[in-house]
Design a protein around this motif. Structure first.
Motif, PDB file in Angstrom:
ATOM      1  N   ARG A   1     -53.735  26.713  -2.944  1.00 33.94           N
ATOM      2  CA  ARG A   1     -52.418  27.349  -3.047  1.00 33.94           C
ATOM      3  C   ARG A   1     -52.393  28.382  -4.182  1.00 33.94           C
ATOM      4  O   ARG A   1     -51.731  29.422  -4.054  1.00 33.94           O
ATOM      5  CB  ARG A   1     -51.327  26.285  -3.275  1.00 33.94           C
ATOM      6  CG  ARG A   1     -51.211  25.288  -2.140  1.00 33.94           C
ATOM      7  CD  ARG A   1     -51.209  25.946  -0.766  1.00 33.94           C
ATOM      8  NE  ARG A   1     -50.144  26.927  -0.596  1.00 33.94           N
ATOM      9  CZ  ARG A   1     -50.113  27.836   0.369  1.00 33.94           C
ATOM     10  NH1 ARG A   1     -51.095  27.927   1.244  1.00 33.94           N
ATOM     11  NH2 ARG A   1     -49.094  28.668   0.465  1.00 33.94           N
TER      12      ARG A   1
ATOM     13  N   GLN B   1     -54.279  14.233   6.223  1.00 31.28           N
ATOM     14  CA  GLN B   1     -52.850  14.417   5.974  1.00 31.28           C
ATOM     15  C   GLN B   1     -52.546  14.366   4.488  1.00 31.28           C
ATOM     16  O   GLN B   1     -51.707  15.130   3.985  1.00 31.28           O
ATOM     17  CB  GLN B   1     -52.042  13.346   6.702  1.00 31.28           C
ATOM     18  CG  GLN B   1     -50.529  13.522   6.586  1.00 31.28           C
ATOM     19  CD  GLN B   1     -50.028  14.808   7.235  1.00 31.28           C
ATOM     20  OE1 GLN B   1     -50.288  15.050   8.407  1.00 31.28           O
ATOM     21  NE2 GLN B   1     -49.325  15.635   6.467  1.00 31.28           N
TER      22      GLN B   1
ATOM     23  N   ASP C   1     -47.517  23.772  -4.035  1.00 33.77           N
ATOM     24  CA  ASP C   1     -47.209  25.181  -3.781  1.00 33.77           C
ATOM     25  C   ASP C   1     -46.249  25.794  -4.803  1.00 33.77           C
ATOM     26  O   ASP C   1     -46.518  26.909  -5.282  1.00 33.77           O
ATOM     27  CB  ASP C   1     -46.656  25.348  -2.362  1.00 33.77           C
ATOM     28  CG  ASP C   1     -46.601  26.808  -1.946  1.00 33.77           C
ATOM     29  OD1 ASP C   1     -47.685  27.431  -1.863  1.00 33.77           O
ATOM     30  OD2 ASP C   1     -45.494  27.318  -1.713  1.00 33.77           O
TER      31      ASP C   1
ATOM     32  N   GLU D   1     -50.957  23.992   8.879  1.00 41.19           N
ATOM     33  CA  GLU D   1     -51.130  22.550   8.653  1.00 41.19           C
ATOM     34  C   GLU D   1     -52.046  21.912   9.682  1.00 41.19           C
ATOM     35  O   GLU D   1     -52.950  21.140   9.340  1.00 41.19           O
ATOM     36  CB  GLU D   1     -49.767  21.850   8.657  1.00 41.19           C
ATOM     37  CG  GLU D   1     -49.865  20.348   8.423  1.00 41.19           C
ATOM     38  CD  GLU D   1     -48.523  19.698   8.177  1.00 41.19           C
ATOM     39  OE1 GLU D   1     -48.447  18.453   8.255  1.00 41.19           O
ATOM     40  OE2 GLU D   1     -47.544  20.416   7.897  1.00 41.19           O
TER      41      GLU D   1
ATOM     42  N   VAL E   1     -53.312  17.729   2.936  1.00 41.54           N
ATOM     43  CA  VAL E   1     -52.284  18.695   3.332  1.00 41.54           C
ATOM     44  C   VAL E   1     -51.018  18.486   2.508  1.00 41.54           C
ATOM     45  O   VAL E   1     -50.379  19.442   2.048  1.00 41.54           O
ATOM     46  CB  VAL E   1     -51.985  18.556   4.841  1.00 41.54           C
ATOM     47  CG1 VAL E   1     -50.626  19.149   5.184  1.00 41.54           C
ATOM     48  CG2 VAL E   1     -53.061  19.271   5.655  1.00 41.54           C
ATOM     49  N   ASP E   2     -50.667  17.224   2.289  1.00 39.35           N
ATOM     50  CA  ASP E   2     -49.478  16.926   1.489  1.00 39.35           C
ATOM     51  C   ASP E   2     -49.645  17.368   0.040  1.00 39.35           C
ATOM     52  O   ASP E   2     -48.669  17.764  -0.609  1.00 39.35           O
ATOM     53  CB  ASP E   2     -49.172  15.425   1.561  1.00 39.35           C
ATOM     54  CG  ASP E   2     -48.685  14.983   2.932  1.00 39.35           C
ATOM     55  OD1 ASP E   2     -48.284  15.857   3.733  1.00 39.35           O
ATOM     56  OD2 ASP E   2     -48.726  13.761   3.212  1.00 39.35           O
TER      57      ASP E   2
ATOM     58  N   MET F   1     -44.332  27.943   4.107  1.00 40.07           N
ATOM     59  CA  MET F   1     -45.393  28.294   3.159  1.00 40.07           C
ATOM     60  C   MET F   1     -46.251  29.422   3.710  1.00 40.07           C
ATOM     61  O   MET F   1     -46.550  29.451   4.911  1.00 40.07           O
ATOM     62  CB  MET F   1     -46.277  27.075   2.880  1.00 40.07           C
ATOM     63  CG  MET F   1     -45.639  26.037   1.954  1.00 40.07           C
ATOM     64  SD  MET F   1     -46.567  24.483   1.841  1.00 40.07           S
ATOM     65  CE  MET F   1     -48.158  25.052   1.305  1.00 40.07           C
TER      66      MET F   1
ATOM     67  N   PHE G   1     -50.506  29.140   5.550  1.00 40.51           N
ATOM     68  CA  PHE G   1     -50.694  27.689   5.580  1.00 40.51           C
ATOM     69  C   PHE G   1     -50.541  27.206   7.016  1.00 40.51           C
ATOM     70  O   PHE G   1     -49.451  27.205   7.577  1.00 40.51           O
ATOM     71  CB  PHE G   1     -49.661  27.007   4.685  1.00 40.51           C
ATOM     72  CG  PHE G   1     -49.815  25.515   4.615  1.00 40.51           C
ATOM     73  CD1 PHE G   1     -50.808  24.939   3.849  1.00 40.51           C
ATOM     74  CD2 PHE G   1     -48.947  24.688   5.307  1.00 40.51           C
ATOM     75  CE1 PHE G   1     -50.945  23.556   3.774  1.00 40.51           C
ATOM     76  CE2 PHE G   1     -49.070  23.309   5.245  1.00 40.51           C
ATOM     77  CZ  PHE G   1     -50.078  22.741   4.473  1.00 40.51           C
TER      78      PHE G   1
ATOM     79  N   GLU H   1     -51.299  20.050  -0.884  1.00 36.07           N
ATOM     80  CA  GLU H   1     -51.053  21.499  -0.861  1.00 36.07           C
ATOM     81  C   GLU H   1     -49.555  21.804  -0.828  1.00 36.07           C
ATOM     82  O   GLU H   1     -49.082  22.712  -1.516  1.00 36.07           O
ATOM     83  CB  GLU H   1     -51.761  22.147   0.337  1.00 36.07           C
ATOM     84  CG  GLU H   1     -53.277  22.158   0.215  1.00 36.07           C
ATOM     85  CD  GLU H   1     -53.920  23.262   1.040  1.00 36.07           C
ATOM     86  OE1 GLU H   1     -53.317  24.357   1.165  1.00 36.07           O
ATOM     87  OE2 GLU H   1     -55.032  23.033   1.559  1.00 36.07           O
ATOM     88  N   LYS H   2     -48.834  21.046  -0.041  1.00 36.81           N
ATOM     89  CA  LYS H   2     -47.384  21.251   0.028  1.00 36.81           C
ATOM     90  C   LYS H   2     -46.732  20.991  -1.325  1.00 36.81           C
ATOM     91  O   LYS H   2     -45.883  21.755  -1.782  1.00 36.81           O
ATOM     92  CB  LYS H   2     -46.774  20.330   1.090  1.00 36.81           C
ATOM     93  CG  LYS H   2     -47.127  20.673   2.522  1.00 36.81           C
ATOM     94  CD  LYS H   2     -46.487  19.657   3.457  1.00 36.81           C
ATOM     95  CE  LYS H   2     -46.780  19.947   4.909  1.00 36.81           C
ATOM     96  NZ  LYS H   2     -46.187  18.920   5.821  1.00 36.81           N
TER      97      LYS H   2
ATOM     98  N   TYR I   1     -50.694  13.750  -8.067  1.00 39.63           N
ATOM     99  CA  TYR I   1     -50.516  13.974  -6.631  1.00 39.63           C
ATOM    100  C   TYR I   1     -50.765  12.683  -5.851  1.00 39.63           C
ATOM    101  O   TYR I   1     -51.774  12.004  -6.042  1.00 39.63           O
ATOM    102  CB  TYR I   1     -51.452  15.080  -6.148  1.00 39.63           C
ATOM    103  CG  TYR I   1     -51.106  16.418  -6.755  1.00 39.63           C
ATOM    104  CD1 TYR I   1     -50.136  17.220  -6.171  1.00 39.63           C
ATOM    105  CD2 TYR I   1     -51.705  16.850  -7.938  1.00 39.63           C
ATOM    106  CE1 TYR I   1     -49.788  18.438  -6.733  1.00 39.63           C
ATOM    107  CE2 TYR I   1     -51.365  18.059  -8.508  1.00 39.63           C
ATOM    108  CZ  TYR I   1     -50.401  18.847  -7.903  1.00 39.63           C
ATOM    109  OH  TYR I   1     -50.041  20.047  -8.478  1.00 39.63           O
TER     110      TYR I   1
END
Length: 331
Positions: free
Chosen positions: A307, A172, A182, A6, A175-176, A1, A4, A178-179, A283
């Motif tokens: 993102r 975490q 994306d 992490e 962050v997940d 990504m 980014f 955002e993943k 999400y």
């Protein structure tokens, strides 16, 4: 990504959560001494964060609280701000002129000030009775403060359990988000990078962030024309200028005002074919109980928008750190 890091993102959120013992010390001292009300004071993005804190408290608490625009306070004043008022402020630089002057005015009547400033040294920190210097995570710092006041008032019995989950899983989980967001964000940016005008709709603890995202990110940083509006007010003006091709983004959170945004989502296909719905329910927040998700909707939205920002910057070929006028001209 692209763009980014992490580990940096996880460390940032966990670092903010680690401020909670200090925040609790401050709030506990204030509660022991006594106070009459809480004023969240800001301008621009910090005023938007203040509105989020107020909506969060309004759903749960009987504590008198409100969001005060610093520039308006300087001109109009507010008789509710007294020596028994707690002022909560936040600033990146710590020298935003309206906030500095407003804090001085509030302190002149004896109000106590909790100051969150990203910079380690700043005029606002010097003016604050209680000082915390830590970058970013403004809404998280505000909500931790609000939650401790409510806990001390006997209004948040789930406080310990909730924050145990946040401490263990929130960084975490975001962050997940955002993943997961994306690919959507990339397509969204491609679709909307050339919009002449874009409309954003939100409600509840999403509203302050919706307002801030349109103003501070798309207008200030991307130089894209926008309008933001609360979901209930959408039906009292804005919807008359929406047509088939008008770009509209609707943010749907999970707090008590979710039905207000759902009403817009249910209506808009009748008049528009260029709308996007971003629903925080889509999400996963692994490790966070369902009953606590409503308090985190704005964090989820922020993660998605992070993102979008990255891909809008690429699609528009416009670096977001460039400003035409902000802090470049006298105004």
């Amino acid at each position: 990504m692209i763009k980014f890091d992490e580990k940096a993102k996880i460390d940032s959120v966990n670092g903010a959560l680690a401020l909670r013992p200090r925040i609790n010390e401050i709030v506990d001292e204030i509660c022991k001494d006594g106070y009459s009300n809480i004023c969240w004071l800001g301008i621009g993005g910090t005023w938007a964060s203040s509105m989020q804190a107020v909506v969060h408290m309004k759903e749960i608490s009987g504590i008198e609280t409100w969001a005060e625009n610093a520039a308006e306070y300087l001109t109009t004043g507010n008789k509710r701000i007294t020596k028994d008022t707690v002022i909560v402020i936040s600033s990146v630089t710590g020298n935003t002129v309206e906030v500095v002057d407003a804090v001085k005015k509030a302190k002149a009547v004896g109000a106590r000030v909790i100051g969150f400033v990203d910079a380690p040294k700043a005029e606002i920190l010097d003016l604050s009775d209680y000082k915390i210097s830590y970058p970013m995570n403004e809404q998280l710092k505000f909500f931790m403060t609000a939650d401790r006041f409510m806990y001390n008032a006997g209004e948040m019995p789930e406080y310990d359990e909730m924050y145990a989950e946040y401490d263990a899983h929130l960084a975490q989980a975001l962050v997940d988000v955002e993943k997961a967001a994306d690919p959507f964000a990339q397509e969204f940016a491609k679709k909307h990078c050339d919009d002449e005008m874009h409309y954003f709709v939100g409600a509840g603890n999403q509203w302050g962030a919706t307002y801030s995202y349109a103003m501070c990110y798309w207008e200030e940083q991307l130089w894209k024309k926008t309008k933001s509006i609360t979901a209930p007010e959408f039906f009292h003006g804005m919807f008359e200028i929406i047509t088939r091709d008008t770009p509209v983004t609707i943010y749907v959170g999970e707090d008590a005002q979710r039905p207000l945004s759902e009403r817009v989502v249910n209506f808009i296909p009748r008049i528009c074919a260029n709308y996007t719905v971003i629903d925080t329910k889509d999400y996963e927040l692994k490790g966070i109980s369902e009953k606590y998700r409503k308090h985190l909707s704005h964090h989820v939205m922020h993660a998605v928008n992070n993102r979008i920002d990255v891909h809008m910057e690429i699609a528009t070929r416009h670096p977001m750190e460039i400003r035409r006028y902000y802090r470049r001209l006298e105004y």
